[in-house]
Design an enzyme around this catalytic site. Structure first.
Site, PDB file in Angstrom:
ATOM      1  N   GLY A  14       0.813  -1.216   0.000  1.00 13.24           N
ATOM      2  CA  GLY A  14       0.000   0.000   0.000  1.00 13.24           C
ATOM      3  C   GLY A  14       0.843   1.261   0.000  1.00 13.24           C
ATOM      4  O   GLY A  14       2.014   1.236  -0.357  1.00 13.24           O
ATOM      5  N   HIS A  17       2.317   4.564  -4.966  1.00 14.07           N
ATOM      6  CA  HIS A  17       2.919   5.681  -5.712  1.00 14.07           C
ATOM      7  C   HIS A  17       3.048   5.251  -7.174  1.00 14.07           C
ATOM      8  O   HIS A  17       2.645   4.131  -7.541  1.00 14.07           O
ATOM      9  CB  HIS A  17       4.269   6.072  -5.088  1.00 14.07           C
ATOM     10  N   GLY A  19       5.450   4.187  -8.913  1.00 15.34           N
ATOM     11  CA  GLY A  19       6.171   2.932  -9.137  1.00 15.34           C
ATOM     12  C   GLY A  19       5.222   1.744  -9.080  1.00 15.34           C
ATOM     13  O   GLY A  19       5.228   0.862  -9.961  1.00 15.34           O
ATOM     14  N   HIS A  20       4.376   1.729  -8.033  1.00 16.32           N
ATOM     15  CA  HIS A  20       3.374   0.666  -7.934  1.00 16.32           C
ATOM     16  C   HIS A  20       2.427   0.713  -9.145  1.00 16.32           C
ATOM     17  O   HIS A  20       2.078  -0.326  -9.719  1.00 16.32           O
ATOM     18  CB  HIS A  20       2.519   0.851  -6.680  1.00 16.32           C
ATOM     19  N   GLY A 129       9.035  -5.126  -8.567  1.00 13.48           N
ATOM     20  CA  GLY A 129       9.904  -4.037  -8.998  1.00 13.48           C
ATOM     21  C   GLY A 129      11.368  -4.352  -8.746  1.00 13.48           C
ATOM     22  O   GLY A 129      11.722  -4.844  -7.667  1.00 13.48           O
ATOM     23  N   ASP A 132      13.459  -3.410  -5.475  1.00 10.62           N
ATOM     24  CA  ASP A 132      13.817  -4.362  -4.425  1.00 10.62           C
ATOM     25  C   ASP A 132      14.496  -5.558  -5.087  1.00 10.62           C
ATOM     26  O   ASP A 132      13.924  -6.636  -5.211  1.00 10.62           O
ATOM     27  CB  ASP A 132      12.562  -4.768  -3.655  1.00 10.62           C
ATOM     28  N   MET A 166      11.296   6.010  -6.318  1.00 14.04           N
ATOM     29  CA  MET A 166      10.049   6.183  -5.565  1.00 14.04           C
ATOM     30  C   MET A 166       9.919   5.086  -4.525  1.00 14.04           C
ATOM     31  O   MET A 166      10.264   3.930  -4.780  1.00 14.04           O
ATOM     32  CB  MET A 166       8.857   6.141  -6.512  1.00 14.04           C
ATOM     33  N   SER A 167       9.441   5.461  -3.348  1.00 16.30           N
ATOM     34  CA  SER A 167       9.278   4.505  -2.260  1.00 16.30           C
ATOM     35  C   SER A 167       8.258   5.066  -1.283  1.00 16.30           C
ATOM     36  O   SER A 167       8.226   6.282  -1.043  1.00 16.30           O
ATOM     37  CB  SER A 167      10.614   4.304  -1.537  1.00 16.30           C
ATOM     38  N   ARG A 169       8.454   4.833   1.726  1.00 17.72           N
ATOM     39  CA  ARG A 169       9.214   5.359   2.870  1.00 17.72           C
ATOM     40  C   ARG A 169       9.773   6.757   2.611  1.00 17.72           C
ATOM     41  O   ARG A 169      10.199   7.418   3.560  1.00 17.72           O
ATOM     42  CB  ARG A 169      10.353   4.401   3.246  1.00 17.72           C
TER      43      ARG A 169
END
Ligand code: AMP
Length: 264
Positions: A14, A17, A19-20, A129, A132, A166-167, A169
């Protein structure tokens, strides 16, 4: 559900962003139906990690997923996923270094939940992705070792205009630290150029990069050139390899990487 339809699956924690969303768009292009899971997996957080403060916004995530045409958002409770379960999926080899070494139990937590999600969703394809990178290798190993019938797709890292990966965190960073954060990717790019053109100068360049990051206020955890097969340290530009990094900016742990020869 019509069983002839192909399902593309994007597992996430969740706080979605771009990237997801790029993973979801790829799944949309390649499958009849796209399923996204939103699950902040307690098993993959260490006791001193950020599980309780990890950003959660299911309503916002659902509307973002819907905006790119996702068909189903699966958001199970922690209890549903972990209750009365005594089985763990422990992947060997690639889990032993880097993130695995620093975050004991992390990859067992990831693999256990991803295996369960695969069995629940039964996707034809699943999207992860490269951000990771070690997680990609762990999931690939698990799928091979357990003969799981899923086609894995690894997708390029989506970056902010200044290069920061993008993350979810990144939301932890103060405006001041956010400004410093792109130095991580800049130094990886600098090292990439050295690896590709002057690999015998790598040690010097590595020291320069480490010093530059410290000067910017980073606390480096690791910064290395590794084999993309085994994740062991390498100095060979003629084999698939990657530059991998983890470091702290304030309390926030950032990871990033650059692959030097694309084997995906
Ligand atoms: P997470 O929600 O952080 O567990 O990430 C869910 C999936 O999105 C994982 O496969 C991540 O590798 C992937 N992902 C996270 N950030 C990015 C990014 N910046 N670009 C591409 N994929 C990403």
């Amino acid at each position: 559900m019509d069983s002839s339809k192909t399902i593309g699956f994007v597992p996430t924690m969740g706080a979605l962003h771009q990237g997801h969303l790029d993973l979801m768009r790829r799944s949309r292009e390649e499958n009849d139906l796209t399923v996204v899971s939103v699950f902040v997996n307690p098993l993959q957080f260490g006791p001193r990690e950020d599980f309780s403060r990890y950003p959660r916004n299911l309503a916002g995530d659902a509307s973002l997923a819907e905006s790119v045409g996702v068909d189903i958002v699966f958001a199970p409770t922690a209890d549903t996923m972990t209750r009365e379960s005594t089985t763990q999926v422990v992947v060997g080899g690639v889990t032993e270094l880097w993130e695995g070494e620093r975050r004991p139990g992390h990859f067992a937590g990831v693999a256990t939940i991803v295996a369960k999600l695969f069995n629940i969703v039964r996707p034809a394809r699943a999207y992860f992705g490269w951000k990771d990178l070690q997680q990609c290798l762990v999931i690939r190993r698990m799928v091979r070792d357990l003969n799981i019938l899923v086609d894995l797709k690894f997708i390029e890292t989506t970056r902010e205009p200044d290069g920061l990966a993008m993350s979810s965190r990144n939301a932890y960073l103060s405006p001041e630290l956010r400004q410093k954060a792109p130095a991580l990717f800049r130094n990886l790019e600098m090292l990439r150029e050295v690896c590709e053109n002057r690999p015998n100068e790598f040690e010097n360049a590595l020291e320069l990069a480490q010093n530059a990051l410290v000067a910017e206020g980073f606390r480096s955890d690791y910064l290395e050139w590794v084999s993309l097969e085994t994740l062991a340290i390498t100095r060979r530009a003629d084999e698939p390899s990657a530059l991998i990094a983890a470091c702290y900016l304030g309390d926030t742990r950032l990871i990033d990487n650059i692959r030097l020869r694309n084997d995906s």
